[in-house]
Design a protein around this motif. Structure first.
Motif, PDB file in Angstrom:
ATOM      1  N   GLY A   9       0.818  -1.219   0.000  1.00  0.00           N
ATOM      2  CA  GLY A   9       0.000   0.000   0.000  1.00  0.00           C
ATOM      3  C   GLY A   9       0.844   1.258   0.000  1.00  0.00           C
ATOM      4  O   GLY A   9       0.525   2.241  -0.676  1.00  0.00           O
ATOM      5  N   LEU A  10       1.958   1.229   0.741  1.00  0.00           N
ATOM      6  CA  LEU A  10       2.888   2.363   0.758  1.00  0.00           C
ATOM      7  C   LEU A  10       3.514   2.554  -0.625  1.00  0.00           C
ATOM      8  O   LEU A  10       3.611   3.688  -1.116  1.00  0.00           O
ATOM      9  N   LEU A  11       3.913   1.453  -1.261  1.00  0.00           N
ATOM     10  CA  LEU A  11       4.499   1.532  -2.604  1.00  0.00           C
ATOM     11  C   LEU A  11       3.500   2.118  -3.605  1.00  0.00           C
ATOM     12  O   LEU A  11       3.865   2.946  -4.444  1.00  0.00           O
ATOM     13  N   ILE A  12       2.241   1.681  -3.504  1.00  0.00           N
ATOM     14  CA  ILE A  12       1.208   2.173  -4.422  1.00  0.00           C
ATOM     15  C   ILE A  12       0.984   3.667  -4.235  1.00  0.00           C
ATOM     16  O   ILE A  12       0.872   4.426  -5.204  1.00  0.00           O
ATOM     17  N   ALA A  13       0.918   4.099  -2.975  1.00  0.00           N
ATOM     18  CA  ALA A  13       0.703   5.518  -2.685  1.00  0.00           C
ATOM     19  C   ALA A  13       1.825   6.362  -3.273  1.00  0.00           C
ATOM     20  O   ALA A  13       1.578   7.389  -3.931  1.00  0.00           O
ATOM     21  N   LEU A  14       3.072   5.942  -3.057  1.00  0.00           N
ATOM     22  CA  LEU A  14       4.214   6.687  -3.598  1.00  0.00           C
ATOM     23  C   LEU A  14       4.220   6.637  -5.126  1.00  0.00           C
ATOM     24  O   LEU A  14       4.529   7.645  -5.778  1.00  0.00           O
ATOM     25  N   HIS A  15       3.875   5.490  -5.685  1.00  0.00           N
ATOM     26  CA  HIS A  15       3.792   5.333  -7.139  1.00  0.00           C
ATOM     27  C   HIS A  15       2.831   6.352  -7.740  1.00  0.00           C
ATOM     28  O   HIS A  15       3.157   7.040  -8.716  1.00  0.00           O
ATOM     29  N   TRP A  16       1.651   6.482  -7.164  1.00  0.00           N
ATOM     30  CA  TRP A  16       0.651   7.413  -7.698  1.00  0.00           C
ATOM     31  C   TRP A  16       1.007   8.877  -7.445  1.00  0.00           C
ATOM     32  O   TRP A  16       0.739   9.741  -8.276  1.00  0.00           O
ATOM     33  N   ILE A  17       1.626   9.149  -6.303  1.00  0.00           N
ATOM     34  CA  ILE A  17       2.044  10.532  -6.017  1.00  0.00           C
ATOM     35  C   ILE A  17       3.067  10.996  -7.054  1.00  0.00           C
ATOM     36  O   ILE A  17       2.954  12.086  -7.618  1.00  0.00           O
ATOM     37  N   PHE A  18       4.073  10.159  -7.319  1.00  0.00           N
ATOM     38  CA  PHE A  18       5.078  10.501  -8.331  1.00  0.00           C
ATOM     39  C   PHE A  18       4.452  10.590  -9.716  1.00  0.00           C
ATOM     40  O   PHE A  18       4.844  11.425 -10.539  1.00  0.00           O
ATOM     41  N   PHE A  19       3.473   9.719  -9.982  1.00  0.00           N
ATOM     42  CA  PHE A  19       2.795   9.696 -11.276  1.00  0.00           C
ATOM     43  C   PHE A  19       2.089  11.023 -11.542  1.00  0.00           C
ATOM     44  O   PHE A  19       2.285  11.661 -12.592  1.00  0.00           O
ATOM     45  N   PHE A  20       1.262  11.461 -10.598  1.00  0.00           N
ATOM     46  CA  PHE A  20       0.522  12.710 -10.789  1.00  0.00           C
ATOM     47  C   PHE A  20       1.440  13.930 -10.718  1.00  0.00           C
ATOM     48  O   PHE A  20       1.203  14.933 -11.389  1.00  0.00           O
ATOM     49  N   LYS A  21       2.494  13.837  -9.924  1.00  0.00           N
ATOM     50  CA  LYS A  21       3.473  14.925  -9.873  1.00  0.00           C
ATOM     51  C   LYS A  21       4.148  15.071 -11.230  1.00  0.00           C
ATOM     52  O   LYS A  21       4.359  16.198 -11.712  1.00  0.00           O
ATOM     53  N   ALA A  22       4.474  13.948 -11.870  1.00  0.00           N
ATOM     54  CA  ALA A  22       5.095  13.983 -13.192  1.00  0.00           C
ATOM     55  C   ALA A  22       4.189  14.650 -14.209  1.00  0.00           C
ATOM     56  O   ALA A  22       4.633  15.452 -15.041  1.00  0.00           O
ATOM     57  N   ILE A  23       2.895  14.336 -14.138  1.00  0.00           N
ATOM     58  CA  ILE A  23       1.929  14.950 -15.047  1.00  0.00           C
ATOM     59  C   ILE A  23       1.849  16.456 -14.822  1.00  0.00           C
ATOM     60  O   ILE A  23       1.801  17.242 -15.776  1.00  0.00           O
ATOM     61  N   HIS A  24       1.868  16.864 -13.559  1.00  0.00           N
ATOM     62  CA  HIS A  24       1.722  18.284 -13.230  1.00  0.00           C
ATOM     63  C   HIS A  24       2.932  19.120 -13.659  1.00  0.00           C
ATOM     64  O   HIS A  24       2.783  20.281 -14.031  1.00  0.00           O
ATOM     65  N   VAL A  25       4.146  18.521 -13.591  1.00  0.00           N
ATOM     66  CA  VAL A  25       5.340  19.302 -13.945  1.00  0.00           C
ATOM     67  C   VAL A  25       5.723  19.136 -15.417  1.00  0.00           C
ATOM     68  O   VAL A  25       6.565  19.875 -15.927  1.00  0.00           O
ATOM     69  N   SER A  26       5.139  18.154 -16.096  1.00  0.00           N
ATOM     70  CA  SER A  26       5.391  18.000 -17.535  1.00  0.00           C
ATOM     71  C   SER A  26       4.049  17.927 -18.254  1.00  0.00           C
ATOM     72  O   SER A  26       3.349  18.908 -18.350  1.00  0.00           O
ATOM     73  N   ASN A  27       3.669  16.745 -18.729  1.00  0.00           N
ATOM     74  CA  ASN A  27       2.333  16.542 -19.286  1.00  0.00           C
ATOM     75  C   ASN A  27       2.024  15.049 -19.351  1.00  0.00           C
ATOM     76  O   ASN A  27       2.851  14.211 -18.983  1.00  0.00           O
ATOM     77  N   VAL A  28       0.844  14.711 -19.821  1.00  0.00           N
ATOM     78  CA  VAL A  28       0.412  13.316 -19.881  1.00  0.00           C
ATOM     79  C   VAL A  28       1.289  12.500 -20.821  1.00  0.00           C
ATOM     80  O   VAL A  28       1.711  11.383 -20.505  1.00  0.00           O
ATOM     81  N   SER A  29       1.590  13.040 -21.999  1.00  0.00           N
ATOM     82  CA  SER A  29       2.349  12.309 -23.010  1.00  0.00           C
ATOM     83  C   SER A  29       3.737  11.911 -22.517  1.00  0.00           C
ATOM     84  O   SER A  29       4.168  10.769 -22.682  1.00  0.00           O
ATOM     85  N   ILE A  30       4.450  12.843 -21.924  1.00  0.00           N
ATOM     86  CA  ILE A  30       5.789  12.573 -21.399  1.00  0.00           C
ATOM     87  C   ILE A  30       5.728  11.533 -20.287  1.00  0.00           C
ATOM     88  O   ILE A  30       6.491  10.557 -20.268  1.00  0.00           O
ATOM     89  N   THR A  31       4.829  11.719 -19.334  1.00  0.00           N
ATOM     90  CA  THR A  31       4.724  10.809 -18.195  1.00  0.00           C
ATOM     91  C   THR A  31       4.446   9.387 -18.645  1.00  0.00           C
ATOM     92  O   THR A  31       5.102   8.438 -18.210  1.00  0.00           O
ATOM     93  N   LEU A  32       3.484   9.225 -19.537  1.00  0.00           N
ATOM     94  CA  LEU A  32       3.106   7.880 -19.968  1.00  0.00           C
ATOM     95  C   LEU A  32       4.176   7.228 -20.839  1.00  0.00           C
ATOM     96  O   LEU A  32       4.332   6.008 -20.825  1.00  0.00           O
ATOM     97  N   SER A  33       4.916   8.023 -21.587  1.00  0.00           N
ATOM     98  CA  SER A  33       5.977   7.440 -22.420  1.00  0.00           C
ATOM     99  C   SER A  33       7.069   6.810 -21.557  1.00  0.00           C
ATOM    100  O   SER A  33       7.618   5.759 -21.902  1.00  0.00           O
ATOM    101  N   VAL A  34       7.390   7.440 -20.438  1.00  0.00           N
ATOM    102  CA  VAL A  34       8.409   6.895 -19.529  1.00  0.00           C
ATOM    103  C   VAL A  34       7.942   5.574 -18.922  1.00  0.00           C
ATOM    104  O   VAL A  34       8.752   4.695 -18.598  1.00  0.00           O
TER     105      VAL A  34
END
Length: 293
Positions: free
Chosen positions: A73-98
């Motif tokens: 559960g801790l791993l999932i929470a951190l995974h999603w936090i970094f995921f949405f943070k990546a979207i906010h500082v870049s965009n959807v296309s960049i985040t999903l490509s990585v």
């Protein structure tokens, strides 16, 4: 048996499509990444608890498994936090490509978790995916911060996917997801309390944000996440991770039409994305003929 695997594979593609839409919701919801994940996991755990009660399933689980679920559960929470943070500082296309790197990491880590030999074509396809991603990074270097957040996110994603692949052998998918989401809420809540982030403003959201969060928590999380855990009863974690590489395709196409200008990328970006897609298809063809899916 083979028919069940085929149905699971089709279901997995539907789930990945939903995950692609998840990235769009993350871009549209106007709150911080950690607050978004807190709301997401909180409502998802509520929806799952209602589902478990309705289906008259048992919440009971061995203490050893419970401790593992807390960690996941801790791993999932951190995974999603970094995921949405990546979207906010870049965009959807960049985040999903990585996220395409997930297949490469899975090809290395899955043999360690499951005690099987490394398959040469899994590593080979993973390297091709890295080449496609390198092309993207070369022309979109101004999004480096977002790429790094996305990289951290996908590494955590591979780890919890592999751990869930073990847990699903003995436990119900909805129960597993319920405890993992609840654990995520607990860890983020503790963090928020120390940071004194809870205030009246924290709970005052726009109507649009509430609607999008409820869609994210119910369809894109409670349903999609539980279903993704369930398909692992028929498919290997590597196949799940490699199919997840289609998430950039679904997400990028959706982002282009829904979000518009910010998602329009360079020609080289789309070449890299095409390389990734072809790699996913080739892996599926090889696994079909080798009957390893």
């Amino acid at each position: 048996m083979q028919n069940d695997k085929f149905k699971s594979y089709l279901n997995l593609h539907f789930i990945v499509f939903i995950w692609g839409f998840t990235a769009i919701l993350g871009a549209l919801i106007t709150i911080t990444a950690d607050a978004l994940v807190w709301y997401r996991m909180l409502f998802a755990s509520v929806f799952l608890s209602l589902f478990i009660v309705f289906k008259k399933k048992s919440f009971r689980i061995p203490i050893k498994s419970f401790l593992k679920l807390i960690f996941v559960g801790l791993l999932i929470a951190l995974h999603w936090i970094f995921f949405f943070k990546a979207i906010h500082v870049s965009n959807v296309s960049i985040t999903l490509s990585v996220f395409s790197l997930g297949a490469f990491f899975a090809s290395i880590l899955e043999p360690i978790f499951y005690g099987r030999k490394v398959l040469w074509y899994e590593v080979f396809f993973g390297l091709i995916i890295i080449a496609g991603l390198a092309l993207i990074m070369k022309v979109e270097v101004n999004y480096l911060e977002g790429m790094l957040y996305a990289l951290a996110s996908i590494i955590l994603g591979v780890l919890f996917t592999l751990m869930n692949g073990k847990l699903i052998e003995n436990h119900d998918p909805s129960v597993i997801s319920f405890y993992e989401f609840l654990a995520g809420v607990f860890f983020i809540t503790v963090y928020f309390l120390f940071q004194q982030k809870f205030s009246l403003d924290f709970f005052v959201l726009t109507v649009n944000n509430w609607i999008l969060i409820l869609i994210l928590a119910s369809i894109c999380t409670a349903y999609a996440f539980t279903a993704s855990v369930k398909v692992m009863q028929k498919l290997t974690p590597y196949t799940v991770m490699l199919t997840t590489n289609l998430e950039p395709v679904y997400g990028i196409v959706l982002a282009y039409f829904i979000l518009g200008g910010k998602e329009k990328m360079s020609f080289e970006f789309y070449i890299g994305a095409i390389i990734i897609v072809i790699t996913v298809i080739l892996n599926g063809v090889i696994k079909h003929y080798k009957k390893e899916v």
